[in-house]
Scaffold this active site. Structure first.
Site, PDB file in Angstrom:
ATOM      1  N   THR A 125      10.104   6.553  -8.434  1.00  0.00           N
ATOM      2  CA  THR A 125       9.789   6.430  -9.856  1.00  0.00           C
ATOM      3  C   THR A 125      10.254   7.806 -10.486  1.00  0.00           C
ATOM      4  O   THR A 125      10.533   8.816  -9.848  1.00  0.00           O
ATOM      5  CB  THR A 125       8.200   6.302 -10.178  1.00  0.00           C
ATOM      6  OG1 THR A 125       7.637   7.619  -9.475  1.00  0.00           O
ATOM      7  CG2 THR A 125       7.778   5.284  -9.336  1.00  0.00           C
ATOM      8  N   GLY A 148       0.733  -1.188   0.155  1.00  0.00           N
ATOM      9  CA  GLY A 148      -0.029  -0.029  -0.130  1.00  0.00           C
ATOM     10  C   GLY A 148       0.815   1.289   0.046  1.00  0.00           C
ATOM     11  O   GLY A 148       0.427   2.309   0.064  1.00  0.00           O
ATOM     12  N   SER A 149       2.138   1.287   0.053  1.00  0.00           N
ATOM     13  CA  SER A 149       3.041   2.355   0.204  1.00  0.00           C
ATOM     14  C   SER A 149       4.214   2.272  -0.568  1.00  0.00           C
ATOM     15  O   SER A 149       4.868   1.395  -0.273  1.00  0.00           O
ATOM     16  CB  SER A 149       3.110   2.854   1.754  1.00  0.00           C
ATOM     17  OG  SER A 149       4.008   1.538   2.108  1.00  0.00           O
ATOM     18  N   GLY A 150       4.196   2.657  -1.781  1.00  0.00           N
ATOM     19  CA  GLY A 150       5.307   2.904  -2.832  1.00  0.00           C
ATOM     20  C   GLY A 150       5.993   4.280  -2.710  1.00  0.00           C
ATOM     21  O   GLY A 150       6.954   4.633  -2.060  1.00  0.00           O
ATOM     22  N   ILE A 159      11.445  -6.390  -2.091  1.00  0.00           N
ATOM     23  CA  ILE A 159      12.566  -6.266  -1.271  1.00  0.00           C
ATOM     24  C   ILE A 159      13.829  -6.908  -1.897  1.00  0.00           C
ATOM     25  O   ILE A 159      13.964  -8.108  -1.799  1.00  0.00           O
ATOM     26  CB  ILE A 159      12.756  -6.513   0.541  1.00  0.00           C
ATOM     27  CG1 ILE A 159      11.450  -5.927   1.006  1.00  0.00           C
ATOM     28  CG2 ILE A 159      14.018  -6.242   0.728  1.00  0.00           C
ATOM     29  CD1 ILE A 159      11.282  -4.261   0.461  1.00  0.00           C
ATOM     30  N   THR A 160      14.781  -6.134  -2.605  1.00  0.00           N
ATOM     31  CA  THR A 160      16.072  -6.637  -3.324  1.00  0.00           C
ATOM     32  C   THR A 160      16.982  -7.252  -2.355  1.00  0.00           C
ATOM     33  O   THR A 160      17.202  -6.840  -1.412  1.00  0.00           O
ATOM     34  CB  THR A 160      16.718  -5.252  -3.916  1.00  0.00           C
ATOM     35  OG1 THR A 160      15.708  -4.618  -4.728  1.00  0.00           O
ATOM     36  CG2 THR A 160      18.204  -5.768  -4.694  1.00  0.00           C
ATOM     37  N   GLU A 189      13.611   3.023  -6.263  1.00  0.00           N
ATOM     38  CA  GLU A 189      14.212   4.117  -5.622  1.00  0.00           C
ATOM     39  C   GLU A 189      13.518   5.493  -5.978  1.00  0.00           C
ATOM     40  O   GLU A 189      14.217   6.433  -6.061  1.00  0.00           O
ATOM     41  CB  GLU A 189      15.798   4.273  -5.692  1.00  0.00           C
ATOM     42  CG  GLU A 189      16.235   2.796  -4.986  1.00  0.00           C
ATOM     43  CD  GLU A 189      17.741   3.097  -4.536  1.00  0.00           C
ATOM     44  OE1 GLU A 189      18.377   4.130  -4.458  1.00  0.00           O
ATOM     45  OE2 GLU A 189      18.370   2.024  -4.585  1.00  0.00           O
TER      46      GLU A 189
END
Ligand SMILES: Cc1cc2nc3c(=O)[nH]c(=O)nc-3n(C[C@H](O)[C@H](O)[C@H](O)COP(=O)(O)OP(=O)(O)OC[C@H]3O[C@@H](n4cnc5c(N)ncnc54)[C@H](O)[C@@H]3O)c2cc1C
Length: 391
Positions: free
Chosen positions: A375, A139-141, A167-168, A373
């Site tokens: 858009t 819900g939070s980008g 998560i990378t 990181e």
């Protein structure tokens, strides 16, 4: 005083010191000899080879600016940028693994962890422990501070509940810098940074994403069900996690700029090599002005990108303001990477469209530059705000 006076003339941006040149050459050799032969198979499998990861640690690439007293290389931010660029030229997946470790995780620990935490974790990060940076949720980008993962005081621990997404490095990581809110009524001022060990009770790695590009870099969900984190593992101050998140991401963006600059250079390398050997109408295609003009434009854009990335990184190392330059370099580099990889496919013609040549993969890999990181729109917001606020 003459403009050529060495005492007052700053160095050209792309002029590297002897130490930087040697470091760049070492990373380039490693990328070409050890990573390049495995790029296609790792992309197809969607898995990064453990032996190459181990070699990244052995070469010091996972702890570039960790001081030597903690087992690191004692380097600086610009060297991380050089390494990310060189590796991305061959494999942007490998580059982002190194990028997240150095520019986000290690950077945050170096800046905000206390001495005890540094002594405990930096040697591991230099030696054998991959790390992740966990801010985003379903819900939070872009609206990162609307995160809903909660941390509740439970005596000697905090108890965390929630989910992180995208998560990378999560499949490989032993350590996670994770942001949760300890006081939702305070809004973003409740956000706190926690250092979580992979084997913490209540902590689990969830679904791994099946992606368009950077497929060898893992991207997973994190699940926190009453996850117990010792209070000693709070990084920085309670409620100051938002500052850690913003400031590390400002720097991390230069790393993504470097990843995209390296990717674009890699695509140009392949286009140049192919143009010099492919013959049509009895000549190499490099002899046709139409192809030369394409190659020239690609080279101009790659050079402009590199200058922006190096400038942002050098500003950061000099302790000068760099936030606008960081946003600009990521924004521009991701466009150039996509455009250069696309044009490289066209220079290669039909084979460029197949998996037998690397440019198809570089094109797929380029797309992420506009997304993670922050858009491209979020970079534009930052850039516009900085310019509008200028007196
Ligand atoms: C491969 C991959 C790896 C990642 N790795 C990590 C990681 O290691 N750690 C981590 O924390 N996160 C990670 N992320 C998450 C990444 O940072 C987010 O995906 C990104 O910030 C965008 O958020 P979103 O996907 O929710 O898109 P949204 O925020 O929903 O955006 C969707 C669209 O709306 C636009 N938009 C949203 N708000 C505005 C606005 N105010 N003005 C104009 N346009 C707007 C965006 O620009 C975008 O085009 C990763 C993502 C991917 C795909």
């Amino acid at each position: 005083m003459l403009a050529t006076d060495a005492r007052v003339t700053p160095s050209p941006l792309t002029q590297l010191s002897e130490e930087e040149r040697m470091f760049q050459a070492t990373v380039r050799k490693f990328a070409r000899e050890r990573i390049a032969p495995h790029v296609r198979s790792m992309d197809e499998a969607g898995v990064f080879r453990k032996d190459i990861l181990r070699e990244c640690f052995e070469l010091g690439l996972m702890g570039i600016d960790i001081p030597e007293e903690y087992g690191g290389q004692g380097g600086y931010f610009f060297q991380s940028i050089l390494a990310i660029e060189e590796i991305a030229r061959v494999d942007p997946s490998a580059a982002v693994i190194i990028d997240v470790q150095n520019t986000l995780f290690n950077n945050a620990i170096l800046r905000w962890a206390n001495e005890e935490q540094k002594r405990k974790y930096l040697p591991r990060l230099s030696k054998d422990t991959v790390a992740s940076y966990a801010l985003s949720e379903a819900g939070s980008g872009s609206d990162a501070f609307a995160l809903s993962t909660r941390a509740v005081d439970a005596g000697a621990h905090y108890k965390l509940n929630g989910r992180k997404l995208w998560i990378t490095n999560a499949a490989e990581s032993g350590l996670f810098l994770l942001f949760a809110n300890v006081n939702p009524e305070a809004g973003y001022k409740g956000i706190t940074a926690f250092l979580i060990e992979r084997d913490s009770p209540g902590f689990q790695i969830g679904k791994k994403e099946d992606k368009l590009g950077i497929r060898a870099s893992s991207t997973c969900e994190l699940i926190l069900d009453d996850c117990l984190v010792p209070k000693a593992n709070v990084i920085g101050e309670i409620g100051k996690g938002y500052k850690i998140a913003i400031e590390t991401l400002n720097e991390g963006r230069i790393g993504i700029g470097a990843q995209m600059a390296g990717l674009a250079q890699g695509a140009l390398d392949h286009a140049l090599a192919y143009a010099k050997q492919r013959k049509q109408f009895g000549k190499t295609i490099a002899e046709f002005q139409g192809v030369q003009f394409d190659l020239a434009e690609m080279a101009v854009e790659v050079e402009a990108t590199r200058l922006m990335v190096y400038n942002a990184a050098r500003l950061r190392d000099a302790g000068l303001p760099f936030i606008t330059e960081a946003a600009m370099c990521k924004y521009f580099a991701s466009q150039v990477a996509e455009r250069t990889a696309s044009r490289a496919i066209e220079v290669l013609g039909g084979v460029g469209f197949t998996k037998d040549y690397p440019v198809e993969k570089l094109f797929r890999d380029s797309k992420i530059g506009r997304i993670y990181e922050g858009t491209s729109n979020m970079q534009r917001v930052t850039i516009a705000k900085q310019w509008l606020d200028r007196k």
